[in-house]
Design a protein around this motif. Structure first.
Motif, short mmCIF file in Angstrom:
data_model
loop_
_atom_site.label_atom_id
_atom_site.label_comp_id
_atom_site.label_asym_id
_atom_site.label_seq_id
_atom_site.Cartn_x
_atom_site.Cartn_y
_atom_site.Cartn_z
N ASP A 1 -64.31 -17.68 -11.10
CA ASP A 1 -62.96 -18.13 -11.41
C ASP A 1 -62.00 -18.01 -10.22
N LYS B 1 -60.06 -19.11 -7.07
CA LYS B 1 -59.63 -20.36 -6.44
C LYS B 1 -58.92 -20.03 -5.12
N LYS C 1 -69.17 -24.56 -2.64
CA LYS C 1 -69.33 -25.05 -4.02
C LYS C 1 -70.80 -25.08 -4.42
N THR D 1 -56.88 -21.79 -1.73
CA THR D 1 -56.28 -22.94 -1.05
C THR D 1 -55.98 -22.54 0.40
N GLU E 1 -66.06 -26.21 2.41
CA GLU E 1 -65.75 -26.15 0.99
C GLU E 1 -66.93 -26.65 0.16
N GLN F 1 -57.26 -15.26 -8.78
CA GLN F 1 -58.33 -14.87 -9.69
C GLN F 1 -57.69 -14.27 -10.94
#
Length: 204
Positions: free
Chosen positions: A127, A129, A77, A131, A73, A154
């Protein structure tokens, strides 16, 4: 007199038949070869295979794998593609299927994987994301199977899915080795030996 002779003949016939039957039953037993020392010994299931490589500390291994996912992760980033490549045990093996359900698979070198994935890595929507819910199965101290139930969001789009991976511990470091995720089948990229077009989501 005739009755007596008949009884005697019958008795002899029955006696002969019984003796013949007994001899027939005994012959196979006599012909059966006795067990010898040349017979192969029973396989020692604890000396090879899973019996010889039982996990020594599953809790610790799962902790290490979860740290590996956190590392992934952070790499995403930062957008550090070279750091991402260092987390793969090349060549890697990838499996998928196309939209018609036809399975595809391929083995990828570092060069082939980089050529395929770098554009996607650099152009990932800002944008988006993602999980993850990981289910880890420890096969040994150096082999781990992971099922990932993920959610991608998104804008107004939200997609859920599942993939599975095999991680290997090489020189003390966990790395991706095999990835399986549905729906990415298509024209194989240049340099790949199989048909899997893209890797599972979230493993870039």
């Amino acid at each position: 007199m005739k009755r007596t002779i008949l009884v005697c003949v019958t008795a002899v016939a029955i006696s002969g038949s019984a003796a013949w039957a007994q001899d027939k039953e005994q012959k196979p037993a006599a012909q059966k070869p006795a067990a010898t020392a040349e017979q192969a010994p029973a396989m020692d299931l604890k000396a090879m295979g899973p019996g010889a490589r039982k996990p020594t500390n599953e809790k610790q291994t799962k902790k290490e794998v979860m740290e590996f996912f956190k590392q992934q992760e952070e790499i995403e980033k930062k957008g550090d593609f070279e750091a991402s490549l260092a987390t793969y045990d090349f060549p890697i093996f990838m499996v998928t299927d196309d939209l018609k359900g036809v399975p595809e698979s391929g083995e990828y070198t570092r060069e082939a994987y980089a050529a395929m994935m770098k554009p996607m890595f650099e152009n990932m929507p800002k944008d988006m994301k993602v999980t993850h819910k990981h289910t880890i199965s420890v096969l040994s101290d150096s082999l781990v199977s992971v099922v990932d139930d993920f959610t991608m969001t998104q804008g107004k789009q939200k997609v859920t899915g599942r993939n599975t991976s095999l991680l290997v511990k090489r020189d003390g470091q966990w790395k991706w080795k095999t990835m399986v995720e549905a729906g990415w089948g298509g024209t194989p990229p240049e340099g790949a030996s199989g048909g899997a077009q893209t890797p599972p989501e979230g493993k870039k």
